[in-house]
Design a protein around this motif. Structure first.
Motif, short mmCIF file in Angstrom:
data_model
loop_
_atom_site.label_atom_id
_atom_site.label_comp_id
_atom_site.label_asym_id
_atom_site.label_seq_id
_atom_site.Cartn_x
_atom_site.Cartn_y
_atom_site.Cartn_z
N MET A 142 -4.33 -3.29 14.50
CA MET A 142 -5.32 -2.38 13.91
C MET A 142 -6.47 -2.13 14.90
O MET A 142 -6.89 -1.01 15.12
CB MET A 142 -5.88 -3.08 12.67
CG MET A 142 -6.17 -2.20 11.52
SD MET A 142 -6.85 -3.15 10.15
CE MET A 142 -5.44 -3.54 9.19
N SER B 145 -8.57 -11.63 4.27
CA SER B 145 -7.62 -10.62 4.73
C SER B 145 -7.94 -9.35 3.94
O SER B 145 -8.00 -9.40 2.70
CB SER B 145 -6.20 -11.10 4.44
OG SER B 145 -5.29 -10.05 4.59
N GLY B 146 -8.15 -8.24 4.64
CA GLY B 146 -8.60 -7.03 3.96
C GLY B 146 -7.77 -6.68 2.73
O GLY B 146 -8.29 -6.54 1.62
N SER B 147 -6.44 -6.58 2.93
CA SER B 147 -5.59 -6.12 1.84
C SER B 147 -5.56 -7.09 0.65
O SER B 147 -5.11 -6.73 -0.43
CB SER B 147 -4.18 -5.87 2.35
OG SER B 147 -3.69 -7.02 3.01
N ASP C 233 5.04 -1.14 6.46
CA ASP C 233 3.77 -1.76 6.85
C ASP C 233 3.86 -2.25 8.30
O ASP C 233 4.68 -1.75 9.05
CB ASP C 233 3.42 -2.87 5.85
CG ASP C 233 3.02 -2.25 4.53
OD1 ASP C 233 1.89 -1.78 4.43
OD2 ASP C 233 3.87 -2.17 3.62
N ALA C 234 3.05 -3.24 8.64
CA ALA C 234 3.05 -3.71 10.02
C ALA C 234 4.21 -4.68 10.22
O ALA C 234 4.03 -5.88 10.37
CB ALA C 234 1.71 -4.36 10.34
N SER D 179 -1.25 -7.75 12.26
CA SER D 179 -1.82 -6.46 11.86
C SER D 179 -3.28 -6.37 12.31
O SER D 179 -3.76 -5.29 12.65
CB SER D 179 -1.69 -6.22 10.35
OG SER D 179 -2.14 -7.32 9.63
N SER E 103 -0.09 -12.38 3.45
CA SER E 103 -1.48 -12.83 3.60
C SER E 103 -2.34 -12.28 2.47
O SER E 103 -3.30 -12.93 2.04
CB SER E 103 -2.04 -12.47 4.97
OG SER E 103 -2.22 -11.09 5.08
N ARG F 24 -6.97 -6.20 -2.84
CA ARG F 24 -6.22 -5.41 -3.83
C ARG F 24 -5.29 -6.28 -4.66
O ARG F 24 -4.61 -5.78 -5.55
CB ARG F 24 -5.41 -4.31 -3.12
CG ARG F 24 -6.24 -3.33 -2.29
CD ARG F 24 -5.34 -2.22 -1.71
NE ARG F 24 -4.23 -2.82 -0.99
CZ ARG F 24 -3.88 -2.56 0.27
NH1 ARG F 24 -4.57 -1.66 0.97
NH2 ARG F 24 -2.87 -3.16 0.84
N LYS G 54 -2.22 3.53 3.15
CA LYS G 54 -2.51 2.31 3.92
C LYS G 54 -3.97 2.14 4.32
O LYS G 54 -4.68 3.12 4.55
CB LYS G 54 -1.70 2.27 5.21
CG LYS G 54 -0.21 2.54 5.07
CD LYS G 54 0.51 1.47 4.30
CE LYS G 54 2.00 1.72 4.24
NZ LYS G 54 2.67 0.84 3.28
N TYR G 55 -4.32 0.88 4.47
CA TYR G 55 -5.59 0.47 5.11
C TYR G 55 -5.24 0.26 6.58
O TYR G 55 -4.42 -0.58 6.91
CB TYR G 55 -6.04 -0.82 4.42
CG TYR G 55 -6.78 -1.85 5.24
CD1 TYR G 55 -7.94 -1.54 5.95
CD2 TYR G 55 -6.32 -3.17 5.27
CE1 TYR G 55 -8.61 -2.52 6.65
CE2 TYR G 55 -6.99 -4.16 5.97
CZ TYR G 55 -8.14 -3.82 6.67
OH TYR G 55 -8.81 -4.79 7.37
N TRP G 56 -5.83 1.06 7.44
CA TRP G 56 -5.54 0.88 8.88
C TRP G 56 -6.80 1.20 9.67
O TRP G 56 -7.13 2.36 9.89
CB TRP G 56 -4.35 1.76 9.32
CG TRP G 56 -3.78 1.29 10.62
CD1 TRP G 56 -3.86 1.93 11.82
CD2 TRP G 56 -3.09 0.06 10.86
NE1 TRP G 56 -3.25 1.16 12.79
CE2 TRP G 56 -2.77 0.00 12.22
CE3 TRP G 56 -2.71 -1.02 10.05
CZ2 TRP G 56 -2.10 -1.06 12.80
CZ3 TRP G 56 -2.04 -2.09 10.62
CH2 TRP G 56 -1.73 -2.09 11.99
N ALA H 102 0.83 -1.21 0.00
CA ALA H 102 0.00 0.00 0.00
C ALA H 102 0.87 1.25 0.00
O ALA H 102 1.81 1.37 0.79
CB ALA H 102 -0.92 -0.01 1.21
O1 PMV Z 1 -4.93 -7.05 5.33
P1 PMV Z 1 -4.21 -7.06 6.62
O2 PMV Z 1 -5.09 -7.45 7.75
O3 PMV Z 1 -2.95 -7.91 6.54
O4 PMV Z 1 -3.72 -5.57 6.92
C1 PMV Z 1 -2.78 -4.88 6.14
C2 PMV Z 1 -2.29 -3.68 6.84
C3 PMV Z 1 -1.13 -2.93 6.20
O5 PMV Z 1 -0.27 -3.78 5.50
C4 PMV Z 1 -0.32 -2.28 7.34
C5 PMV Z 1 -1.61 -1.79 5.31
C6 PMV Z 1 -2.12 -2.17 3.94
O6 PMV Z 1 -2.93 -1.40 3.43
O7 PMV Z 1 -1.67 -3.17 3.36
#
Ligand code: PMV
Length: 325
Positions: free
Chosen positions: A214, A157-159, A301-302, A210, A125, A162, A36-38, A33
């Motif tokens: 989050m 997983s949210g990201s 990132d995280a 993350s 992930s 994308r 970021k998605y946070w 990202a």
């Molecule tokens: O999708 P997750 O739960 O792994 O969260 C991703 C969080 C960040 O990598 C920090 C930001 C992002 O947008 O990828």
């Protein structure tokens, strides 16, 4: 009240329920990202508070081969290693697969190969859940659209939502309670000279996921309420920089965005710090490069690792300054 199960049923209502082939294989790229998605507005459905925007890592990601399995449990292999039943990664995948079993006694055999370190803040992930949903789509011959696959991957997983497209992708947060309008949208932008390099500082899985970080940030950080406005501003700048291929504008906004995200985490209770001394050292080196007119920027990132953003014009200078990338 919408659940993961009800969303899956909605998307797959007229689709095939049993595998249409013996096995299926699919690859998905990781994505990093730039904005970021946070923070989630719905923890169950992984619905975000804000939009986010990423770039794909191309050939770096995860490949899944999947088939039905005769055993009484899912079997998971990652990079030629059989994963034990009580490992968190196996539990997480099996839990996600529960959404797609034709009956409760149907199990999957999964073989996964990643060419990026797992759970080290390199979006493993994201590529894993995107590759998994693509391989399920093929195994069951659903023929879902990329948008539907993006919504299904988001539930894992949210990201991951994308990771269905190459290049630059914006995750539109959507406004619907069922999340059917919360998915990736590819941007009509190409930027052949743009480079992203990874500075590996720590290959080990992160100590705090993350997801946990989050949630803690949203629930306890006094700075989190400033985050959505930061993101709106950064998104405008990043999109405009992508249109005009302006590395300085892109880099400044992406770097600022990552630092703002980490500021929200640091101010949560208890505070969360992913950076290590080496992370800060590399940040200072990046700033020193800029003082010497080498346009390079970082995002984080995280995890402790950093990603450098620059254009091919300065590749040699970057490799000389950061031989570890
Ligand atoms: O999708 P997750 O739960 O792994 O969260 C991703 C969080 C960040 O990598 C920090 C930001 C992002 O947008 O990828």
């Amino acid at each position: 009240m919408h659940t993961k199960q009800s969303i899956v049923q909605h998307i797959l209502k007229n689709k095939q329920k049993l595998p249409g082939k013996q096995s299926a294989e699919a690859f998905a790229s990781s994505n990093i990202a730039l904005c970021k998605y946070w923070g989630k507005r719905n923890d169950e459905l992984n619905l975000p508070v804000t939009n986010s925007l990423s770039m794909s890592l191309g050939e770096y990601g995860t490949r899944f081969t999947i088939r039905s399995c005769e055993e009484r449990d899912d079997i998971l292999w990652i990079n030629h290693e059989k994963i034990t039943d009580n490992s968190p990664i196996k539990k997480r995948l099996s839990h996600f697969l529960d959404l797609f079993r034709p009956d409760p006694d149907f199990y999957f055999h999964i073989d996964s190969h990643s060419n990026i370190p797992i759970a080290a803040g390199l979006a493993s992930s994201a590529s894993a859940f995107a590759a998994l949903i693509k391989s399920l789509d093929q195994l069951f011959c659903w023929e879902c659209t990329d948008t539907e696959l993006s919504i299904l991957a988001r539930l894992g997983s949210g990201s991951a939502c994308r990771s269905l497209w190459p290049g630059f992708v914006e995750w539109q947060k959507g406004t619907l309670d069922n999340g059917m309008d919360s998915h990736g949208v590819p941007l009509n932008v190409t930027w052949a000279d743009l480079r992203l390099a990874i500075v590996m500082i720590d290959q080990n899985p992160k100590t705090i996921s993350s997801r946990v970080a989050m949630k803690s940030t949203v629930d306890t950080s006094p700075l989190y309420r400033a985050w959505p406005d930061c993101v709106s501003q950064h998104l405008v700048e990043i999109k405009s920089a992508l249109m005009t291929q302006d590395i300085e504008k892109l880099g400044r906004a992406a770097e600022q965005n990552a630092l703002a995200m980490h500021a929200t985490m640091m101010s949560s209770q208890p505070g969360i710090i992913y950076s290590q001394p080496e992370t800060l050292k590399i940040m200072q080196q990046v700033w020193q490069c800029r003082a010497e007119n080498i346009p390079v920027y970082f995002t984080q990132d995280a995890g402790a690792n950093l990603k450098l953003l620059f254009t091919t014009e300065v590749t040699d200078a970057i490799l000389a300054r950061f031989p570890q990338v």
